[in-house]
Design a protein around this motif. Structure first.
Motif, PDB file in Angstrom:
ATOM      1  N   ASP A 118      59.722  18.846  43.262  1.00 43.29           N
ATOM      2  CA  ASP A 118      58.917  17.783  43.848  1.00 43.29           C
ATOM      3  C   ASP A 118      59.708  16.482  43.674  1.00 43.29           C
ATOM      4  OD1 ASP A 118      55.984  17.051  44.728  1.00 43.29           O
ATOM      5  OD2 ASP A 118      56.498  15.596  43.175  1.00 43.29           O
ATOM      6  N   SER A 165      57.156  14.142  48.136  1.00 40.61           N
ATOM      7  CA  SER A 165      55.693  14.106  48.241  1.00 40.61           C
ATOM      8  C   SER A 165      55.124  12.695  48.170  1.00 40.61           C
ATOM      9  CB  SER A 165      55.076  14.944  47.113  1.00 40.61           C
ATOM     10  OG  SER A 165      55.310  14.345  45.856  1.00 40.61           O
ATOM     11  N   LYS A 195      50.151  14.416  54.141  1.00 40.45           N
ATOM     12  CA  LYS A 195      49.541  14.416  52.820  1.00 40.45           C
ATOM     13  C   LYS A 195      48.417  13.388  52.818  1.00 40.45           C
ATOM     14  CE  LYS A 195      50.411  13.701  47.932  1.00 40.45           C
ATOM     15  NZ  LYS A 195      51.406  13.600  46.860  1.00 40.45           N
ATOM     16  N   ARG A 217      45.701   5.328  46.346  1.00 40.79           N
ATOM     17  CA  ARG A 217      46.899   5.671  47.121  1.00 40.79           C
ATOM     18  C   ARG A 217      46.687   5.555  48.635  1.00 40.79           C
ATOM     19  NH1 ARG A 217      49.872   7.895  42.801  1.00 40.79           N
ATOM     20  NH2 ARG A 217      48.930   9.691  41.783  1.00 40.79           N
TER      21      ARG A 217
HETATM   22  C1  PBG Z   1      52.847  13.555  43.770  1.00 32.18           C
HETATM   23  C2  PBG Z   1      52.071  14.812  43.910  1.00 32.18           C
HETATM   24  C3  PBG Z   1      50.714  14.977  43.677  1.00 32.18           C
HETATM   25  C4  PBG Z   1      50.434  16.312  43.907  1.00 32.18           C
HETATM   26  C5  PBG Z   1      51.622  16.925  44.264  1.00 32.18           C
HETATM   27  N1  PBG Z   1      52.620  15.964  44.275  1.00 32.18           N
HETATM   28  C6  PBG Z   1      49.728  14.026  43.154  1.00 32.18           C
HETATM   29  C7  PBG Z   1      49.232  12.932  43.977  1.00 32.18           C
HETATM   30  O1  PBG Z   1      49.637  12.645  45.080  1.00 32.18           O
HETATM   31  O2  PBG Z   1      48.372  12.262  43.391  1.00 32.18           O
HETATM   32  C8  PBG Z   1      49.086  16.938  43.789  1.00 32.18           C
HETATM   33  C9  PBG Z   1      49.077  18.407  43.691  1.00 32.18           C
HETATM   34  C10 PBG Z   1      47.797  18.973  43.248  1.00 32.18           C
HETATM   35  O3  PBG Z   1      46.739  18.306  43.191  1.00 32.18           O
HETATM   36  O4  PBG Z   1      47.806  20.163  42.921  1.00 32.18           O
HETATM   37  N2  PBG Z   1      53.988  13.750  42.963  1.00 32.18           N
END
Ligand code: PBG
Length: 327
Positions: A118, A165, A195, A217
């Motif tokens: 990630d 991500s 996302k 976010r």
């Molecule tokens: C950000 C990221 C997140 C998740 C994956 N990559 C967290 C977010 O955006 O707050 C969430 C994955 C999950 O809830 O299983 N590095």
């Protein structure tokens, strides 16, 4: 020519028949197992909001990865829990950080298992945002520099695929450039393309201690109301060089997965996120749902909607069941 000549129930009479006309099948080969990696040795801390999921130190991660591979699951995706966090998330681009160390060890000890990383700084920043912050705002173009650095370090450690991500604009292109300039033109990118700003990430943020310390976010992740915009995000990531595009979360966005499927010929990934997992676990614990059946039905629906690859914390449990049964 309807009833009584047409009887839909004829083909539902026996399991053998149902099996023959089944349209969608899950396989362990469809699954990716997300794992949280932490420093130290012999550490295995259960994540309280995600029963059955752990923060693992690298030595225990190797054992776990061996089991994942034996189950026929092709890949893991790693999330780092660093020992220290700061404003700029510098631990994210430290070549000796927890993820690069985990990648090197896994590629050495379990070479045939694909290791996806990630790429996002939120687990490494004190403020918990996915970008650099100035005057309460998350900066876009400045963050791209951090992502380039992080991507390159993961590539040099031996990662098989990178998964950005963060939802900054232009990050897939920036990472693609950085990789190509350093001889990693063969390294694929799986972009978290659509996302959404979802409440279903809450257990993950508990696991990674990455909840934003101010605000939310919504200035970079997508509005759950928008499906057309999701297709624009997907188009842009493909233009910028993504090899696989992801929709996340999965179950609340099956329509987006299906729309993406008709939009592109690229492989589509879907992330059954932490909250989707924990919801099923919690209901099962309360005795309200049959856990295995809820797990399989949700995974099957994600595949039926059009996902080729499913990232899920149920990967091991599901693969075990699939290996035991003939579906
Ligand atoms: C950000 C990221 C997140 C998740 C994956 N990559 C967290 C977010 O955006 O707050 C969430 C994955 C999950 O809830 O299983 N590095």
């Amino acid at each position: 020519m309807a009833f009584p000549r047409q009887r839909m129930r004829r083909l539902r009479e026996s399991e053998t028949l149902r099996r023959m006309v089944r349209e969608t099948r899950l396989s362990p080969a469809d699954l990716v197992y997300p794992i949280f990696v932490t420093g130290g040795r012999d550490r295995r801390q259960e994540i309280s909001s995600m029963p059955g999921q752990y923060r693992l130190s690298v030595d225990l991660l190797v054992k776990e990865a061996g089991e994942v591979k034996l189950l026929g699951i092709p890949a893991v995706i790693l999330f780092g829990i660093p020992d220290r966090k700061d404003e700029r998330g510098t631990a994210a681009y430290d070549p000796d950080g927890v993820v690069p160390r985990a990648v090197r060890t896994l590629k050495d000890q379990v070479p045939d298992l694909l290791v996806i990383t990630d790429v996002c700084i939120d687990e490494y920043t004190t403020h918990g945002h996915c970008g650099l912050v100035k005057d309460g705002r998350v900066l876009n173009d400045e963050t791209l520099e951090c992502l380039r650095a992080m991507a390159l370090i993961h590539a040099q450690a031996g990662a098989d695929m990178l998964a950005p991500s963060d939802m900054m604009d232009g990050r897939v292109g920036a990472i693609r450039d950085e990789l190509d300039r350093h001889g990693f033109s063969a390294l694929p990118i799986m972009a978290y393309a659509a996302k959404f700003a979802s409440c279903f990430y809450a257990p993950f943020r508990d696991a990674a201690d990455s909840s934003p310390k101010f605000g939310d976010r919504q200035s970079y992740q997508m509005d759950p109301a928008n499906a057309r915009e999701a297709l624009r995000e997907i188009d842009l990531d493909i233009e910028e060089g993504a090899d696989i595009v992801m929709v996340k979360p999965a179950l609340p966005f099956l329509d987006v997965i299906a729309a993406a499927r008709t939009r592109t010929t690229l492989p589509i990934a879907a992330y059954q996120v932490s909250g989707e997992y924990s919801m099923i676990k919690a209901a099962a614990r309360a005795g309200w749902l049959d856990e295995s059946r809820a797990m399989m039905e949700s995974l099957l629906s994600i595949k039926r909607a059009g996902a080729d690859v499913i990232l899920t914390y149920f990967a091991n449990e599901a693969a075990r069941l699939l290996n035991e049964s003939r579906t």
